[in-house]
Design a protein around this motif. Structure first.
Motif, PDB file in Angstrom:
ATOM      1  N   GLU A 110      17.173   8.193 -11.548  1.00 20.52           N
ATOM      2  CA  GLU A 110      17.517   7.051 -10.704  1.00 20.52           C
ATOM      3  C   GLU A 110      18.385   7.484  -9.525  1.00 20.52           C
ATOM      4  O   GLU A 110      18.248   6.966  -8.407  1.00 20.52           O
ATOM      5  N   GLU A 111      19.283   8.425  -9.771  1.00 21.14           N
ATOM      6  CA  GLU A 111      20.127   8.929  -8.688  1.00 21.14           C
ATOM      7  C   GLU A 111      19.288   9.663  -7.644  1.00 21.14           C
ATOM      8  O   GLU A 111      19.476   9.482  -6.430  1.00 21.14           O
ATOM      9  N   LEU A 112      18.342  10.463  -8.099  1.00 22.05           N
ATOM     10  CA  LEU A 112      17.459  11.178  -7.181  1.00 22.05           C
ATOM     11  C   LEU A 112      16.600  10.190  -6.393  1.00 22.05           C
ATOM     12  O   LEU A 112      16.368  10.354  -5.191  1.00 22.05           O
ATOM     13  N   ARG A 113      16.144   9.172  -7.083  1.00 19.45           N
ATOM     14  CA  ARG A 113      15.324   8.154  -6.412  1.00 19.45           C
ATOM     15  C   ARG A 113      16.108   7.449  -5.309  1.00 19.45           C
ATOM     16  O   ARG A 113      15.575   7.160  -4.228  1.00 19.45           O
ATOM     17  N   SER A 114      17.380   7.141  -5.573  1.00 17.54           N
ATOM     18  CA  SER A 114      18.204   6.463  -4.591  1.00 17.54           C
ATOM     19  C   SER A 114      18.306   7.280  -3.304  1.00 17.54           C
ATOM     20  O   SER A 114      18.200   6.732  -2.198  1.00 17.54           O
ATOM     21  N   VAL A 115      18.494   8.580  -3.445  1.00 20.48           N
ATOM     22  CA  VAL A 115      18.565   9.456  -2.272  1.00 20.48           C
ATOM     23  C   VAL A 115      17.218   9.486  -1.557  1.00 20.48           C
ATOM     24  O   VAL A 115      17.141   9.362  -0.326  1.00 20.48           O
ATOM     25  N   LYS A 116      16.157   9.636  -2.330  1.00 21.52           N
ATOM     26  CA  LYS A 116      14.805   9.687  -1.756  1.00 21.52           C
ATOM     27  C   LYS A 116      14.483   8.413  -0.989  1.00 21.52           C
ATOM     28  O   LYS A 116      13.972   8.446   0.143  1.00 21.52           O
ATOM     29  N   ASN A 117      14.780   7.267  -1.580  1.00 24.53           N
ATOM     30  CA  ASN A 117      14.478   5.995  -0.929  1.00 24.53           C
ATOM     31  C   ASN A 117      15.328   5.758   0.315  1.00 24.53           C
ATOM     32  O   ASN A 117      14.861   5.183   1.303  1.00 24.53           O
ATOM     33  N   THR A 118      16.584   6.185   0.266  1.00 19.10           N
ATOM     34  CA  THR A 118      17.441   6.054   1.441  1.00 19.10           C
ATOM     35  C   THR A 118      16.840   6.809   2.623  1.00 19.10           C
ATOM     36  O   THR A 118      16.788   6.304   3.750  1.00 19.10           O
ATOM     37  N   ILE A 119      16.365   8.027   2.369  1.00 22.98           N
ATOM     38  CA  ILE A 119      15.747   8.835   3.428  1.00 22.98           C
ATOM     39  C   ILE A 119      14.457   8.182   3.920  1.00 22.98           C
ATOM     40  O   ILE A 119      14.213   8.078   5.127  1.00 22.98           O
ATOM     41  N   PHE A 120      13.645   7.703   2.991  1.00 25.57           N
ATOM     42  CA  PHE A 120      12.354   7.114   3.359  1.00 25.57           C
ATOM     43  C   PHE A 120      12.545   5.859   4.204  1.00 25.57           C
ATOM     44  O   PHE A 120      12.010   5.747   5.314  1.00 25.57           O
ATOM     45  N   PHE A 121      13.309   4.906   3.694  1.00 20.53           N
ATOM     46  CA  PHE A 121      13.423   3.623   4.381  1.00 20.53           C
ATOM     47  C   PHE A 121      14.281   3.707   5.640  1.00 20.53           C
ATOM     48  O   PHE A 121      14.163   2.851   6.525  1.00 20.53           O
ATOM     49  N   TYR A 152       6.770   3.902  14.766  1.00 28.23           N
ATOM     50  CA  TYR A 152       6.506   4.064  13.342  1.00 28.23           C
ATOM     51  C   TYR A 152       7.622   4.796  12.594  1.00 28.23           C
ATOM     52  O   TYR A 152       7.838   4.556  11.405  1.00 28.23           O
ATOM     53  N   PHE A 153       8.303   5.721  13.298  1.00 28.29           N
ATOM     54  CA  PHE A 153       9.318   6.544  12.629  1.00 28.29           C
ATOM     55  C   PHE A 153      10.573   6.626  13.491  1.00 28.29           C
ATOM     56  O   PHE A 153      10.510   6.598  14.722  1.00 28.29           O
ATOM     57  N   ASN A 154      11.708   6.750  12.826  1.00 24.88           N
ATOM     58  CA  ASN A 154      12.995   6.805  13.525  1.00 24.88           C
ATOM     59  C   ASN A 154      13.480   8.219  13.779  1.00 24.88           C
ATOM     60  O   ASN A 154      14.301   8.442  14.674  1.00 24.88           O
ATOM     61  N   THR A 155      13.019   9.175  12.981  1.00 25.48           N
ATOM     62  CA  THR A 155      13.408  10.570  13.164  1.00 25.48           C
ATOM     63  C   THR A 155      12.247  11.296  13.823  1.00 25.48           C
ATOM     64  O   THR A 155      11.159  11.397  13.255  1.00 25.48           O
ATOM     65  N   LEU A 156      12.486  11.801  15.047  1.00 20.44           N
ATOM     66  CA  LEU A 156      11.398  12.357  15.852  1.00 20.44           C
ATOM     67  C   LEU A 156      11.837  13.651  16.527  1.00 20.44           C
ATOM     68  O   LEU A 156      13.032  13.969  16.575  1.00 20.44           O
ATOM     69  N   ASN A 206       0.856  -1.200   0.000  1.00 24.46           N
ATOM     70  CA  ASN A 206       0.000   0.000   0.000  1.00 24.46           C
ATOM     71  C   ASN A 206       0.885   1.242   0.000  1.00 24.46           C
ATOM     72  O   ASN A 206       1.122   1.838   1.058  1.00 24.46           O
ATOM     73  N   PRO A 207       1.383   1.638  -1.165  1.00 27.35           N
ATOM     74  CA  PRO A 207       2.263   2.814  -1.215  1.00 27.35           C
ATOM     75  C   PRO A 207       1.569   4.040  -0.621  1.00 27.35           C
ATOM     76  O   PRO A 207       0.416   4.328  -0.964  1.00 27.35           O
ATOM     77  N   PRO A 208       2.237   4.774   0.269  1.00 26.98           N
ATOM     78  CA  PRO A 208       1.616   5.929   0.918  1.00 26.98           C
ATOM     79  C   PRO A 208       1.702   7.219   0.102  1.00 26.98           C
ATOM     80  O   PRO A 208       1.334   8.288   0.592  1.00 26.98           O
ATOM     81  N   VAL A 209       2.182   7.126  -1.126  1.00 22.95           N
ATOM     82  CA  VAL A 209       2.406   8.323  -1.949  1.00 22.95           C
ATOM     83  C   VAL A 209       1.064   8.933  -2.385  1.00 22.95           C
ATOM     84  O   VAL A 209       0.240   8.270  -3.006  1.00 22.95           O
ATOM     85  N   THR A 221       5.529   0.389  10.184  1.00 19.81           N
ATOM     86  CA  THR A 221       4.954   1.318   9.219  1.00 19.81           C
ATOM     87  C   THR A 221       4.895   0.673   7.848  1.00 19.81           C
ATOM     88  O   THR A 221       3.895   0.807   7.135  1.00 19.81           O
ATOM     89  N   LEU A 222       5.936  -0.038   7.469  1.00 21.61           N
ATOM     90  CA  LEU A 222       5.956  -0.706   6.161  1.00 21.61           C
ATOM     91  C   LEU A 222       4.855  -1.758   6.056  1.00 21.61           C
ATOM     92  O   LEU A 222       4.363  -2.037   4.949  1.00 21.61           O
ATOM     93  N   ASP A 223       4.464  -2.321   7.179  1.00 23.26           N
ATOM     94  CA  ASP A 223       3.454  -3.378   7.172  1.00 23.26           C
ATOM     95  C   ASP A 223       2.023  -2.855   7.129  1.00 23.26           C
ATOM     96  O   ASP A 223       1.084  -3.652   7.051  1.00 23.26           O
TER      97      ASP A 223
END
Length: 219
Positions: free
Chosen positions: A198-209, A123-127, A10-13, A216-218
């Motif tokens: 793809e480079e931008l996506r890699s940065v975005k995904n690193t921050i997200f995950f 749910y989140f690591n940055t608080l 269920n992508p949250p986008v 939260t992923l579940d």
């Protein structure tokens, strides 16, 4: 080796954007009229310099120095998003071919709904938190914070906004907004932009995950 990222059921986008900025001295706004008919095959409605899809969920905005693609339709996956962006850029290539690109960016707005949010660390690591044992003096209705991060050895930086709101129904809406910006100069080329995305996506995904927990992923 290509990075493999988890696939969410269920992508949250709720909104996905791509933008490129170009040197306005090389292109006039009227030059884009030459591809107007081609754009209307994909985005048939038009309001000033904004092409809009039939469902009003997809938009392409053309200004004097930028192209912005906005997709608020139900998000499928990265490959689908990227394909749609590159398809429109291919149409615009007749105008932008070999034009200097001064900035590219992607922005993904993620939204989660929680029935309870007493323990955000689940749910989140940055608080953000209070250093007082008794917490805040009054019930909290809404809070948010912004992080700006610079990627080492690259011309990329990110703006990350996180906001939570306690709505009237008793649920909590958590918005996790990731904007990744690349300030390097490029020459317009579809293959180059594909690799850049793809480079931008890699940065975005690193921050997200890095920020969301398995709970939260579940969801």
């Amino acid at each position: 080796m290509e990075q493999k990222w988890p696939t969410l059921n269920n992508p949250p986008v709720v909104a996905a954007l791509f933008q490129l900025r170009f040197n306005p001295k090389e292109v006039r706004l009227d030059d884009f009229l030459t591809v107007d008919k081609q754009l209307k095959h994909t985005l048939p409605n038009q309001t000033k310099n904004i092409q809009v899809g039939l469902d009003q969920k997809v938009k392409l905005e053309i200004s004097e120095n930028a192209i912005t693609y906005i997709d608020e339709s139900p998000y499928k996956n990265w490959d689908d998003f990227k394909m749609k962006v590159l398809k429109l850029l291919s149409i615009l290539s007749d105008v932008l071919n070999k034009v200097e690109i001064t900035r590219t960016s992607i922005r993904f707005i993620n939204r989660f709904t929680f029935k309870e949010f007493d323990h955000p660390e689940e749910y989140f690591n940055t608080l953000i938190s209070s250093n007082r044992d008794e917490g805040l003096p009054y019930p909290l209705q809404q809070y948010g914070f912004k992080l700006v991060m610079v990627i080492p050895d690259r011309n990329i930086y990110t703006m990350v906004n996180q906001n939570v709101e306690n709505i009237r129904s008793g649920s909590f809406i958590y918005t996790f907004d990731i904007d990744v910006i690349d300030r390097q100069n490029l020459i317009f080329n579809i293959d180059t932009l594909s690799m850049n995305m793809e480079e931008l996506r890699s940065v975005k995904n690193t921050i997200f995950f890095d920020n969301v927990t398995q709970k939260t992923l579940d969801l």
